[in-house]
Design a protein around this motif. Structure first.
Motif, PDB file in Angstrom:
ATOM      1  N   LEU A 146       3.266   4.816  -2.132  1.00 27.95           N
ATOM      2  CA  LEU A 146       3.466   6.250  -2.334  1.00 27.95           C
ATOM      3  C   LEU A 146       4.486   6.548  -3.431  1.00 27.95           C
ATOM      4  CD1 LEU A 146       3.496   7.437   1.382  1.00 27.95           C
ATOM      5  CD2 LEU A 146       1.903   8.249  -0.378  1.00 27.95           C
ATOM      6  N   LYS A 147       5.512   5.714  -3.539  1.00 32.00           N
ATOM      7  CA  LYS A 147       6.601   5.983  -4.473  1.00 32.00           C
ATOM      8  C   LYS A 147       6.354   5.436  -5.875  1.00 32.00           C
ATOM      9  CE  LYS A 147      10.092   7.909  -2.041  1.00 32.00           C
ATOM     10  NZ  LYS A 147      11.053   8.927  -2.518  1.00 32.00           N
ATOM     11  N   THR A 148       5.421   4.488  -6.007  1.00 33.15           N
ATOM     12  CA  THR A 148       5.213   3.843  -7.308  1.00 33.15           C
ATOM     13  C   THR A 148       3.834   4.099  -7.900  1.00 33.15           C
ATOM     14  OG1 THR A 148       4.360   1.766  -6.383  1.00 33.15           O
ATOM     15  CG2 THR A 148       6.775   1.982  -6.615  1.00 33.15           C
ATOM     16  N   GLY A 149       2.858   4.426  -7.078  1.00 34.01           N
ATOM     17  CA  GLY A 149       1.501   4.647  -7.577  1.00 34.01           C
ATOM     18  C   GLY A 149       0.781   3.374  -7.958  1.00 34.01           C
ATOM     19  N   MET A 150       1.319   2.211  -7.605  1.00 37.45           N
ATOM     20  CA  MET A 150       0.643   0.968  -7.971  1.00 37.45           C
ATOM     21  C   MET A 150      -0.574   0.730  -7.079  1.00 37.45           C
ATOM     22  SD  MET A 150       3.155  -2.103  -6.589  1.00 37.45           S
ATOM     23  CE  MET A 150       4.638  -1.446  -7.355  1.00 37.45           C
ATOM     24  N   ARG A 151      -1.488  -0.083  -7.551  1.00 40.66           N
ATOM     25  CA  ARG A 151      -2.688  -0.445  -6.798  1.00 40.66           C
ATOM     26  C   ARG A 151      -2.316  -1.455  -5.717  1.00 40.66           C
ATOM     27  NH1 ARG A 151      -3.876  -0.195 -12.190  1.00 40.66           N
ATOM     28  NH2 ARG A 151      -5.614   1.166 -12.826  1.00 40.66           N
ATOM     29  N   VAL A 152      -3.178  -1.561  -4.705  1.00 39.41           N
ATOM     30  CA  VAL A 152      -2.883  -2.458  -3.589  1.00 39.41           C
ATOM     31  C   VAL A 152      -2.821  -3.907  -4.054  1.00 39.41           C
ATOM     32  CG1 VAL A 152      -5.309  -2.635  -2.871  1.00 39.41           C
ATOM     33  CG2 VAL A 152      -3.494  -3.086  -1.218  1.00 39.41           C
ATOM     34  N   GLY A 153      -3.690  -4.309  -4.975  1.00 41.18           N
ATOM     35  CA  GLY A 153      -3.640  -5.674  -5.484  1.00 41.18           C
ATOM     36  C   GLY A 153      -2.360  -5.952  -6.236  1.00 41.18           C
ATOM     37  N   GLU A 154      -1.878  -4.972  -6.980  1.00 47.05           N
ATOM     38  CA  GLU A 154      -0.621  -5.115  -7.713  1.00 47.05           C
ATOM     39  C   GLU A 154       0.550  -5.271  -6.757  1.00 47.05           C
ATOM     40  OE1 GLU A 154      -2.092  -2.478 -11.573  1.00 47.05           O
ATOM     41  OE2 GLU A 154      -0.879  -1.538 -10.009  1.00 47.05           O
ATOM     42  N   LEU A 155       0.523  -4.522  -5.664  1.00 43.12           N
ATOM     43  CA  LEU A 155       1.572  -4.630  -4.656  1.00 43.12           C
ATOM     44  C   LEU A 155       1.563  -6.025  -4.031  1.00 43.12           C
ATOM     45  CD1 LEU A 155       2.894  -2.249  -2.064  1.00 43.12           C
ATOM     46  CD2 LEU A 155       1.729  -4.262  -1.187  1.00 43.12           C
ATOM     47  N   CYS A 156       0.385  -6.517  -3.688  1.00 44.10           N
ATOM     48  CA  CYS A 156       0.295  -7.833  -3.051  1.00 44.10           C
ATOM     49  C   CYS A 156       0.729  -8.947  -3.997  1.00 44.10           C
ATOM     50  CB  CYS A 156      -1.129  -8.077  -2.555  1.00 44.10           C
ATOM     51  SG  CYS A 156      -1.625  -6.996  -1.185  1.00 44.10           S
ATOM     52  N   ASN A 157       0.599  -8.751  -5.294  1.00 47.88           N
ATOM     53  CA  ASN A 157       0.993  -9.768  -6.273  1.00 47.88           C
ATOM     54  C   ASN A 157       2.478  -9.770  -6.582  1.00 47.88           C
ATOM     55  OD1 ASN A 157      -1.261 -11.348  -6.960  1.00 47.88           O
ATOM     56  ND2 ASN A 157      -2.108  -9.721  -8.244  1.00 47.88           N
ATOM     57  N   LEU A 158       3.239  -8.807  -6.067  1.00 49.30           N
ATOM     58  CA  LEU A 158       4.670  -8.761  -6.354  1.00 49.30           C
ATOM     59  C   LEU A 158       5.385  -9.975  -5.768  1.00 49.30           C
ATOM     60  CD1 LEU A 158       5.553  -5.010  -5.653  1.00 49.30           C
ATOM     61  CD2 LEU A 158       5.408  -6.132  -7.897  1.00 49.30           C
ATOM     62  N   ASP A 159       6.294 -10.542  -6.555  1.00 51.93           N
ATOM     63  CA  ASP A 159       7.183 -11.600  -6.086  1.00 51.93           C
ATOM     64  C   ASP A 159       8.599 -11.045  -6.020  1.00 51.93           C
ATOM     65  OD1 ASP A 159       5.039 -13.399  -6.042  1.00 51.93           O
ATOM     66  OD2 ASP A 159       5.361 -13.958  -8.144  1.00 51.93           O
ATOM     67  N   CYS A 160       9.475 -11.746  -5.328  1.00 54.99           N
ATOM     68  CA  CYS A 160      10.853 -11.258  -5.202  1.00 54.99           C
ATOM     69  C   CYS A 160      11.534 -11.113  -6.557  1.00 54.99           C
ATOM     70  CB  CYS A 160      11.658 -12.193  -4.298  1.00 54.99           C
ATOM     71  SG  CYS A 160      11.292 -11.988  -2.529  1.00 54.99           S
ATOM     72  N   ALA A 240       6.034 -21.222  -3.409  1.00 58.12           N
ATOM     73  CA  ALA A 240       7.075 -21.371  -4.429  1.00 58.12           C
ATOM     74  C   ALA A 240       7.246 -20.100  -5.246  1.00 58.12           C
ATOM     75  CB  ALA A 240       6.733 -22.541  -5.352  1.00 58.12           C
ATOM     76  N   ALA A 241       6.221 -19.212  -5.232  1.00 54.92           N
ATOM     77  CA  ALA A 241       6.308 -17.956  -5.970  1.00 54.92           C
ATOM     78  C   ALA A 241       7.210 -16.943  -5.279  1.00 54.92           C
ATOM     79  CB  ALA A 241       4.905 -17.364  -6.152  1.00 54.92           C
ATOM     80  N   ASP A 242       7.516 -17.162  -4.000  1.00 55.79           N
ATOM     81  CA  ASP A 242       8.392 -16.276  -3.233  1.00 55.79           C
ATOM     82  C   ASP A 242       7.867 -14.835  -3.216  1.00 55.79           C
ATOM     83  OD1 ASP A 242      10.563 -15.867  -1.592  1.00 55.79           O
ATOM     84  OD2 ASP A 242      11.987 -15.537  -3.218  1.00 55.79           O
ATOM     85  N   PRO A 243       6.682 -14.614  -2.620  1.00 55.98           N
ATOM     86  CA  PRO A 243       6.098 -13.267  -2.603  1.00 55.98           C
ATOM     87  C   PRO A 243       6.999 -12.260  -1.900  1.00 55.98           C
ATOM     88  CG  PRO A 243       4.929 -14.743  -1.095  1.00 55.98           C
ATOM     89  CD  PRO A 243       5.839 -15.594  -1.906  1.00 55.98           C
TER      90      PRO A 243
END
Length: 343
Positions: A146-160, A240-243
């Motif tokens: 809601l706060k960023t407007g990113m797509r669900v796939g983009e959110l799932c690909n985020l790493d720390c 190792a990507a630390d999602p």
């Protein structure tokens, strides 16, 4: 991304693209859909005595126009998106020098996002919906969308490493390793690079980021607190990507999947009467609806389409460069002054 062979040898670009999509692991159904659309586009261009490599934006515009009346608006948008992805990929491998569909897509995005048939949810009502979500992971995911407007796939690909929080107060969590976040305050970096089936940051990805350009999105106080609550209980992960977002259910500690996000968003939406099997995008609230909500409300509040398009990752390189160089004044300050709050 380097081409597998010199651009001069790509004399059948549609075949080249379809071949690569197969090697990238696209589902057979997706490959069939891509080929159907691209062959139709190729045939249309042939009737105009041109080819995909020589076509201009007026050719692409004429093709989209030819689809209207025969196909629904959503199907026309899907067809145009397929051709846009084709051009974007062929640019990246060095086969084409430009994407003539890009300008057409920008104009289509404007009309699609203003679709008056979508469910109209105001900020207060969305806040009531969000307050019903008690599970920290679910709450943080929906709040981030809601706060960023990113797509669900983009959110799932985020790493720390893609998230920077000042003084997070968390032990054992390393955030903000991205150089793109340096000097940007609390922010999240959404890279355009991750692709389904490809190894990225040491992990093979199951989702693709579809934005045209990588983007730095500010994090306000409300989102920071939601993310802190999640990170305080986030399970250890073997990756190792630390999602950033990992499962707290059957796939404990594994990167959160887009399928899981869609499932629990649907569950909460059904409780609100916002989801009905068989209803279309105009009625059902899904993760993608949150991108529409972000676009509509932030654009109305800021009156600045350029900033909103930058945050969505939808703008061309010359425009995005302007906002990147003036990020503090034109993006961060505008966003923090106008972004809606739910608490």
């Amino acid at each position: 991304m380097a081409s597998r062979r010199p651009a001069a040898e790509v004399d059948a670009p549609v075949d080249y693209y379809l071949d690569d999509m197969e090697m990238h692991g696209r589902a057979e159904r997706t490959q069939v859909a891509y080929e159907r659309v691209l062959r139709r586009f190729e045939s249309f261009l042939g009737d105009r005595s041109t080819t995909p490599g020589d076509a201009g934006h007026r050719d692409c515009l004429a093709w989209v126009h030819s689809l209207r009346g025969e196909l629904s608006p959503s199907t026309v948008a899907t067809y145009a998106t397929t051709v846009n992805r084709f051009y974007d990929y062929m640019n990246r491998v060095g086969a084409f020098d430009a994407n003539p569909m890009a300008l057409v897509m920008e104009e289509m995005d404007e009309s699609i996002e203003k679709d008056p048939e979508r469910r109209d949810v105001d900020v207060a009502t969305m806040g009531a919906f969000l307050s019903r979500i008690r599970q920290p992971l679910h709450h943080a995911v929906v709040l981030t969308l809601l706060k960023t407007g990113m797509r669900v796939g983009e959110l799932c690909n985020l790493d720390c490493r893609d998230l920077r929080l000042s003084d997070p107060g968390l032990d054992g969590v390393e955030l903000g390793g991205r150089p793109q976040l340096s000097g940007r305050g609390d922010a999240v970096y959404v890279d355009a690079a991750p692709t389904r089936g490809a190894v990225y940051n040491g992990e093979r990805r199951t989702e693709s980021n579809k934005r045209k350009r990588s983007t730095v999105i500010p994090v306000d106080d409300e989102l920071r607190e939601g993310l802190r609550r999640w990170l305080a209980i986030r399970p250890d992960t073997p990756s190792a990507a630390d999602p950033l977002f990992v499962s707290t259910a059957d796939e404990w500690g594994q990167r959160l999947s887009a399928r899981s996000v869609r499932h629990y968003v649907r569950t909460y939406a059904e409780e609100m009467g916002w989801y009905e099997t068989g209803a279309g995008a105009g009625e059902n609230v899904t993760p993608h609806y949150f991108r529409h909500f972000f676009t509509t409300h932030l654009r109305d509040r800021t009156g600045d389409r350029g900033v909103v398009k930058y945050l969505r990752g939808d703008v061309a390189s010359d425009v995005i460069d302007t906002y990147t160089h003036n990020w503090g004044d034109q993006v961060r300050e505008t966003y923090l002054e106008h972004v809606y709050r739910f608490d």
